[in-house]
Design a protein around this motif. Sequence first.
Motif: not given
Length: 528
Positions: A6-8, A20, A85, A88-89, A102, A107
Motif C-alpha cells: 500500500a502507499r502513503t 511504499d 496504509a 490495508l497492506s 491498492l 491511503f
Amino acid sequence: MPFATARTVSLHGAVGHLVDVQADVSPGQVGFTMVGRADTMINESRDRCRMAIINSGLDWPATRRITILLSPADLAKSGTHFDLAIALSVLAAAGSVPATALAATAFIGELTLDGNLRSAAGVLPMVLAAAERGVRAVFVPEPQAAEAAMVADMSVVGVRSLGQVVAVLRGEEVPEAPPVAPMSGAQLLAWRGQERLDELDLADLVGLDDARYAVEVAAAGGHHLLMSGPKGCGKTSLAERIPGILPDLSPAESVELSAIHSLAGTLDPAVGFPTRPPFSAPHHDASKASLIGGGLGVVRPGELSKAHTGVLFLDEFPLFRTDVIEALRQPLENGDITIARRDESVTLPARAMVVLAANPCPCGDYSGDVRHNHCTCREVQRRAYRMKVTGPVADRVDIVRQLPALRRHDAVVDLAAPEPSIQVRRRVVAARARQADRYAEESWRLNGHAPGPVLRERWPLTKAGQKAVDDQLYAGRLSRRGATRVHRLAWTVADLRHLDQPGLDEVDTALRLRTGDPLLLSMLERVG
C-alpha cells in the motif's frame, strides 16, 4: 500471496515523499516487525492497527509472522497518518482485501482502536506529492476530502472508517460509520482579517510621501523594510496597506502557500486556493517556534512561512525576544528556514516581505526635537532599546525609513490628495512584470531575491552608478551585504521608472532608501 504493498506519503517540511508500505504475512514465529526508520508514532501503530482491524470485524493474522517495510528504508518517517496504509497492506497480504485494488492509490489517515479514522495535518502537500509520482486515487478522512480534491485530476474518496475503506476496495456496500471530527477550529482562522485589510487604502493617509515611496519600492522588488518613528506617526497604517498594492498570487504561488497552511492545519478548503498575498502580524510576545517554525514531534510552519509570498509585519520589533530576533537572520537572507534536528533537517519556504516597525524609545515619545519631546525614558534605556534593531539583522533589511512625528501643522495644511492603492498597485504590477521577464530563466522572479554575484555579472549598474556604490563601500558606510542590497534596490527603482539599466540617479535613490536619508522631492516626482 502473503505479500502486498500500500502507499502513503511522508512529509519533510512542505515536501512530500511517496512511501511504499510493504507487508509480508507468512508462517513462522508469531510477531510483528516494522523496519524502515519509523519514529515512535509509527511504531505504536502496530497496536492501533491490530485493534482497529479486529474491532472492524475483520480477520487479524494472529498466527502468522507479520513484517512491515516502509520503503525507501533510508528515509526518516514520522506521523500517525501511516496507520491506514499499514492496516490495508496487512489485510491485503492476508487475503482479506484484493492486493490489486491498492495499485496507484495512496491511503492517508490515523486509526482509532474502534476502526474509525482521525484527520491528519498536511493532506494537500501529501496529495500533491502523490500526484507527481503517478498516484491517481487517494483515500483520506472525510473532512479532508475537499482539501485533497484541490489537486487536479485526482480521484478522492472521503471515508470515515477502516470498514468503509475495505468495503470500497472489495466493491461491497459501504457500511455506516460515525462522522470524523475535523482537526480543530484552526481552519476557520486561516484568512480571517483579510477582508478588513482589503478595505484599507493608501488614500486614507495624508502626507508621508517619503515613506509611501519606500513602501512602493519595497512592494515592487520584494524588499524588506524597517520603519522607525514616534508612536502614532503611521508605521502600522502603512504596513497594513502593503497587501493592497501587491499583485495577485500566481497559480504556483497559490498552491505552495496552500500546502504550507495545510501542513500547519490552518487551511480552509471551502475558500479554495488563495488569490491574494497573505498578511501576518504576530504579537511581540510570540515564541521562536511560533514565528520561525518547529514544535514538538512533527515540524510545523511558523508565521514567517505562513506569510510566504506575502507580508510579515513585526510591530514593536525591539520588544521581541532576542532569540526570535536573531533567528530571523537566515530567512531574511535566504528566503527559507532550515530546522535541524538529530535525525532530520527540514527546510520550509519563507519568501515573505518582512516589515519591521520600531519606536525610537520604550515609551515611544522621543522625537529628537527638544521643542516637541515628551519622552520619559533615560538615555541608557533608549540605547538598549535601539540595540535590538542594529547589527546583523538590521544589515539584512533593504530599506530603512525614519517617520516624523505628526504635527498640528501637518493635519491642517492643504496637501494634495494622496494616491489610492489601485494606482500604486498598477506601478508595482508593471515593475514586477519587468522583473519576471528579466529573470524568466532563473529560479527567482524579484530583485529582492536575486543573488549579488549574478546581478553584478549579468545585470550590472552603469559605471557611474557602480562607482557611487564602491565609494560608499570603501568609505565604510556600506557593508558588502549592504552594497548588494543597494544594487537590488537600484534595479527596482529603475523598473518603476521603466529604465533598462540603473544609473547614478537610481543608485542615489537606492542609497538614500538603504541608509535612511530623506528622499529628495525630485525623486518623489519621478514616480510613475
